[in-house]
Motif scaffolding. Structure first.
Motif, PDB file in Angstrom:
ATOM      1  N   GLU A 174       0.810  -1.209   0.000  1.00 41.16           N
ATOM      2  CA  GLU A 174       0.000   0.000   0.000  1.00 41.16           C
ATOM      3  C   GLU A 174       0.845   1.261   0.000  1.00 41.16           C
ATOM      4  N   ASP A 175       2.084   1.169   0.462  1.00 34.31           N
ATOM      5  CA  ASP A 175       2.913   2.353   0.641  1.00 34.31           C
ATOM      6  C   ASP A 175       3.864   2.552  -0.527  1.00 34.31           C
ATOM      7  N   ALA A 176       3.891   3.792  -1.038  1.00 33.97           N
ATOM      8  CA  ALA A 176       4.845   4.148  -2.079  1.00 33.97           C
ATOM      9  C   ALA A 176       6.158   4.567  -1.416  1.00 33.97           C
ATOM     10  N   ILE A 177       7.265   4.076  -1.947  1.00 38.98           N
ATOM     11  CA  ILE A 177       8.590   4.367  -1.411  1.00 38.98           C
ATOM     12  C   ILE A 177       9.424   4.989  -2.522  1.00 38.98           C
ATOM     13  N   LEU A 178      10.107   6.070  -2.200  1.00 40.94           N
ATOM     14  CA  LEU A 178      11.026   6.696  -3.141  1.00 40.94           C
ATOM     15  C   LEU A 178      12.446   6.310  -2.756  1.00 40.94           C
ATOM     16  N   VAL A 179      13.180   5.736  -3.688  1.00 40.32           N
ATOM     17  CA  VAL A 179      14.528   5.257  -3.406  1.00 40.32           C
ATOM     18  C   VAL A 179      15.498   5.779  -4.448  1.00 40.32           C
ATOM     19  N   CYS A 180      16.741   5.927  -4.035  1.00 45.17           N
ATOM     20  CA  CYS A 180      17.827   6.289  -4.947  1.00 45.17           C
ATOM     21  C   CYS A 180      18.829   5.147  -4.942  1.00 45.17           C
ATOM     22  N   ARG A 181      19.029   4.517  -6.077  1.00 43.94           N
ATOM     23  CA  ARG A 181      19.942   3.377  -6.163  1.00 43.94           C
ATOM     24  C   ARG A 181      21.399   3.832  -6.024  1.00 43.94           C
ATOM     25  N   THR A 182      21.669   5.102  -6.296  1.00 42.54           N
ATOM     26  CA  THR A 182      23.031   5.613  -6.213  1.00 42.54           C
ATOM     27  C   THR A 182      23.480   5.794  -4.770  1.00 42.54           C
TER      28      THR A 182
END
Length: 577
Positions: free
Chosen positions: A221-229
């Protein structure tokens, strides 16, 4: 344990209301039954899994010095009034409230900050009794507006909540770090793939650090913003970003009013003024903020290509809740129909805020607070004083990472754990103090740490299933393996299967022995649906002293001696301890 004696009855069809695979498979396998919306009964196999999860939680928390307690489910209104949360939780519709025969108000505990603070302040008087960390594994009750996804969002659920008490912020930092280690170990031991993300503290509050442990799942249900760098990760309620830049519109020009009949959206305005990009416009979004003692009109200036993050807005305002203004409120605040709101000429008393995305914009377009009109070439501070600035922006995929030159991506997850620093929010409100080294009273510095025990089980299935059924991670499987006797009437098969099951159990392996008088196809179908990690099949090669060893996840099948199969299963289980 013999299958014929277990309270376990699989279903042929998937329940009609199952929206996610964990709900469908747990119900179809007979692990859970729906009693009412958001409330489920746990059959013995499910309870075995929940007990294993709880034991892992206990072991890791105990290793960090936490102590288990048990707190009341039924809580008096007075302590919630003391903390200042009764009004918010009632207004948000979270609390199950009731009255006793004396008409005293109470609630079923959705969380236990008030109870544990009351308990500690009555017993702990000196800094010499600190630090302290108390936890419980307990049923919680929250009146969800829309219970859904089976055990993911229920109205009754099992949760572990822990509370730390320290003398100062440095002590809290230590307690928080210990819990972070414990949580990482717990979810790894449960066999979950997870991400730690920066998070909002929500209704429980607090002003310090806050992190959620998210099980990676497409159905989350939760959107997560991630940076692979950089490894940066935050839920959408908390995430910040580097917004895409927009071209400058040059030196300030005289502000002018333009007729825009029926043009109410950024997209439509861009069509009418193609030389002005959405990011060069400012939309004014109107809200009504709710406080314990008042309502307040609020206007938020936001770049036209960005959206307001209402969690950030409510936190900035210190409000119980914020709600988009309805049509009547819009007309009252602007004197115009919806779609034409702007920052100039709002009704007196409206609190005007501006997101950082608007800072530095020149010659922007905005509403004129007059039906059918917009203002062009507006500039701050020439045409209006600089509003109160803040971060009210919803970070999006494609934005720049706030701590590196990387780019943010959106993934989805299921929250299974949350740790955060409460500080003195509850201790000050509830006058919970201790005597410090200086001989003076000081408020406890607190932390709060929650884990959804029943949600872990469902999350494990969201991550581990196929078209045939569930695939339990070995440490939390209700049984480690299933021994299947293929032919019910075959005396040799029965003798080998029973002996093997007994010896495995004696060695610490949990075994489900399928001794039912059913066809092999039905037995194997149930085995795949139930999803125990390994299966040992006692079949046609029994006379040669051989069995089949099957791994549920891969389907890999190997023929081996009875003794070899037994030893492999023992070794697999021991490796998880």
């Amino acid at each position: 344990m013999r299958f014929s004696q277990v309270f376990l009855y699989t279903l042929r069809d998937v329940p009609a209301d199952a929206e996610v695979r964990s709900h469908a498979l747990l119900a179809q396998a007979g692990f859970i039954q729906k009693l009412m919306a958001g409330v489920y009964t746990y059959a013995p196999p499910m309870w075995r899994t929940l007990q294993k999860i709880s034991q892992i939680v206990r072991e890791e928390l105990n290793a960090q010095g936490a102590q288990e307690a048990m707190l009341p489910i039924l809580q008096p209104r007075e302590i919630w009034e003391e903390s200042g949360r009764w009004e918010r939780y009632v207004r948000d519709g979270i609390l199950f409230t009731l009255q006793d025969r004396k008409e005293s108000d109470a609630c079923l505990g959705p969380t236990h900050e008030e109870v544990v603070t009351t308990m500690v302040k009555r017993a702990v008087r000196s800094y010499k009794q600190l630090p302290l960390n108390l936890y419980q594994i307990q049923t919680k009750f929250r009146d969800e507006i829309r219970p859904r996804f089976g055990l993911m969002r229920g109205r009754e659920f099992i949760m572990k909540d822990a509370y730390s008490f320290d003398v100062d912020a440095a002590g809290l930092d230590v307690a928080y770090a210990k819990m972070r280690v414990a949580y990482t170990n717990i979810f790894r031991r449960c066999g979950l793939n997870f991400t730690i993300v920066q998070a909002d503290a929500g209704a429980i509050g607090g002003t310090g650090g806050s992190e959620e442990f998210m099980v990676d799942a497409a159905t989350g249900e939760d959107a997560i913003l991630v940076c692979r760098t950089s490894g940066y990760a935050a839920n959408v309620e908390k995430a910040t970003s580097r917004r895409p830049a927009v071209p400058s519109r040059g030196e300030p020009k005289p502000m002018r009013r333009e007729s825009t009949p029926g043009i109410k959206t950024v997209e439509a305005l861009h069509g009418m003024f193609p030389d002005i990009l959405p990011g060069q416009m400012v939309k004014t979004v109107l809200y009504v903020a709710t406080y314990a003692d008042k309502l307040q009109d609020v206007a938020v200036m936001m770049r036209g290509d960005r959206d307001v993050n209402e969690v950030k807005l409510a936190n900035h305002l210190g409000a119980l809740a914020v709600k988009l203004a309805e049509e009547a409120d819009v007309r009252r605040m602007t004197g115009a129909d919806p779609g034409f709101a702007g920052p100039i000429g709002l009704r007196a008393g409206t609190r005007l805020l501006a997101d950082g995305s608007t800072e530095g914009l020149r010659n922007f377009l905005c509403g004129a607070n007059a039906t059918g009109y917009h203002l062009l070439d507006v500039n701050i501070p020439r045409d209006l004083p600089q509003p109160e600035l803040g971060d009210f922006d919803t970070a999006m995929a494609g934005d720049g990472c706030p701590i590196s030159d990387g780019t943010l991506e959106v993934t989805r997850g299921i929250e299974v754990g949350h740790i955060f620093k409460l500080g003195t929010k509850y201790s000050e409100a509830m006058k919970a103090t201790f005597i410090g080294e200086d001989g003076k009273d000081h408020p406890f510095v607190m932390g709060c740490y929650g884990i959804g025990v029943s949600r872990i089980a469902a999350s494990a299935i969201e991550q581990n299933h196929d078209e045939k059924g569930m695939i339990w991670p070995l440490p939390i499987a209700p049984w480690h393996c299933e021994v299947v006797q293929v032919v019910f009437k075959d005396a040799l098969q029965r003798e080998i299967a029973e002996k093997l099951s007994t010896e495995l159990e004696a060695a610490g392996v949990d075994v489900l022995y399928d001794d039912r008088n059913l066809s092999p196809g039905v037995k194997f179908g149930d085995a795949d649906l139930i999803g125990l990690p390994y299966r040992i099949t006692v079949g046609r090669d029994a006379a040669q002293g051989q069995v089949e060893f099957v791994e549920r996840r891969t389907g890999a099948t190997e023929k081996m001696s009875i003794e070899a199969a037994k030893q492999r299963m023992i070794d697999l289980v021991r490796a998880t301890r």
